[in-house]
Scaffold this motif. Structure first.
Motif, PDB file in Angstrom:
ATOM      1  N   ASP A 185      24.493  37.530 -26.973  1.00 14.33           N
ATOM      2  CA  ASP A 185      23.733  37.345 -28.208  1.00 14.33           C
ATOM      3  C   ASP A 185      22.488  36.465 -28.134  1.00 14.33           C
ATOM      4  O   ASP A 185      21.522  36.733 -28.846  1.00 14.33           O
ATOM      5  N   ASP A 225      22.985  43.028 -31.930  1.00 12.29           N
ATOM      6  CA  ASP A 225      22.354  43.982 -32.830  1.00 12.29           C
ATOM      7  C   ASP A 225      21.331  44.870 -32.124  1.00 12.29           C
ATOM      8  O   ASP A 225      20.651  45.663 -32.780  1.00 12.29           O
ATOM      9  N   ARG A 263      23.251  38.899 -39.307  1.00 12.04           N
ATOM     10  CA  ARG A 263      22.852  38.085 -38.161  1.00 12.04           C
ATOM     11  C   ARG A 263      21.397  38.309 -37.712  1.00 12.04           C
ATOM     12  O   ARG A 263      20.839  37.499 -36.990  1.00 12.04           O
ATOM     13  N   CYS A 277      31.514  39.087 -38.431  1.00 15.20           N
ATOM     14  CA  CYS A 277      30.398  39.506 -37.585  1.00 15.20           C
ATOM     15  C   CYS A 277      30.421  41.014 -37.401  1.00 15.20           C
ATOM     16  O   CYS A 277      31.266  41.534 -36.681  1.00 15.20           O
ATOM     17  N   HIS A 291      27.916  43.415 -35.889  1.00 14.68           N
ATOM     18  CA  HIS A 291      26.678  43.722 -35.173  1.00 14.68           C
ATOM     19  C   HIS A 291      26.521  45.240 -35.079  1.00 14.68           C
ATOM     20  O   HIS A 291      27.490  45.990 -35.266  1.00 14.68           O
TER      21      HIS A 291
END
Length: 292
Positions: free
Chosen positions: A80, A131, A147, A181, A183
């Motif tokens: 990330d 992402d 995010r 989360c 993503h």
């Protein structure tokens, strides 16, 4: 051959940045970090060791980050805080405040290894690596959600445009809320250039249509296993085209990939991946992906 470069998702993994969890994970407060009921710090560290051995057995060189007890429990999810390109690394800016210090760890690691920094995402922009999905070497797909925001996507597009790379943003659903989360890579795992494992109900519709238009074969992740794992059954790491590592305990998902021609290795991860909301892909930041 360059010691870095990665603008694809499934070419042979040759170098990878990883952080072996230690005291920071063992001491993590699950409520603070949004870890699930199966979290066990000591067991998670043990399970990580089994995962790391599978990565090393694939032939990849691991560039290790240390856990000196800095309290950054999520820093083991090295996917990330940065993004690798063929021209250098982009230092990202985390959407989860508890992870704000992690990009500096990556920047230091790259500097130590003479890997150039292409640029940085600055406030108010946020982009997390989970992402970001390379559709091809000239097209980066970015999920816009909790995010990663539009300001970050705009900055990333401006950084990559001089290299002929187009950045396309697609909206993600909220799903389990701001604290959880989701993503983009929570709902798609590329397995080869022309093959991906997806959970279509949570894919951005326009991205789904783009995948179909590109002729990419889509394996539908079994819904019961996806929900039972909070999406981690789908978080699959290719070490080369059609050779992948996944969390054990999801036989229908494994069988679906095998039926499509994949070789699948598994490791126990109830205390690690399932509890901490990050799978095999999240635990790795590819530094070099390229056919030998």
């Amino acid at each position: 051959m360059s010691p870095f470069g990665s603008q694809e998702m499934s070419a042979p993994l040759q170098r990878v940045l990883m952080r072996r969890p230690g005291p920071s994970l063992r001491a993590a407060d699950p409520a603070q970090w949004h870890y699930g009921p199966t979290f066990d710090g000591a067991k998670a560290v043990e399970q990580y060791g089994a995962f790391a051995r599978l990565v090393e057995q694939s032939g990849a060189e691991v560039l290790w980050l240390d856990d000196p007890g800095d309290g950054l429990a999520d820093a083991m999810f090295t996917h990330d805080p940065s993004l690798m390109t063929d021209h250098g690394a982009v230092i990202l800016r985390m959407g989860k405040p508890l992870r704000a210090s992690e990009p500096a760890l990556h920047e230091r690691a790259y500097a130590e290894r003479q890997i150039p920094i292409l640029g940085r995402i600055e406030a108010p922009g946020t982009v997390e690596g989970g992402d970001c999905v390379w559709l091809d070497a000239r097209t980066l797909i970015v999920g816009r959600g909790v995010r990663t925001n539009q300001a970050g996507i705009d900055q990333l597009g401006a950084l990559l445009a001089p290299y002929g790379i187009t950045v396309l943003g697609f909206d993600l659903p909220l799903w389990h809320g701001e604290e959880a989360c989701l993503h983009l890579m929570s709902v798609i795992s590329p397995l080869a250039d022309d093959l991906a494992l997806v959970f279509a109900p949570l894919l951005p519709a326009a991205f789904y249509q783009l995948l179909k238009a590109r002729g990419i074969r889509l394996i539908e992740a079994p819904a019961d296993e996806f929900h039972a794992s909070n999406g981690l059954s789908l978080n699959v790491l290719p070490t080369r085209p059609n050779e992948v590592i996944m969390v054990e305990g999801f036989p229908a998902t494994k069988a679906a990939m095998e039926a499509a021609g994949c070789t699948v290795s598994t490791f126990a991860a109830d205390a690690l991946c399932i509890a901490c909301e990050g799978g095999p892909t999240c635990l790795t930041r590819p530094v070099l992906r390229r056919a030998a």
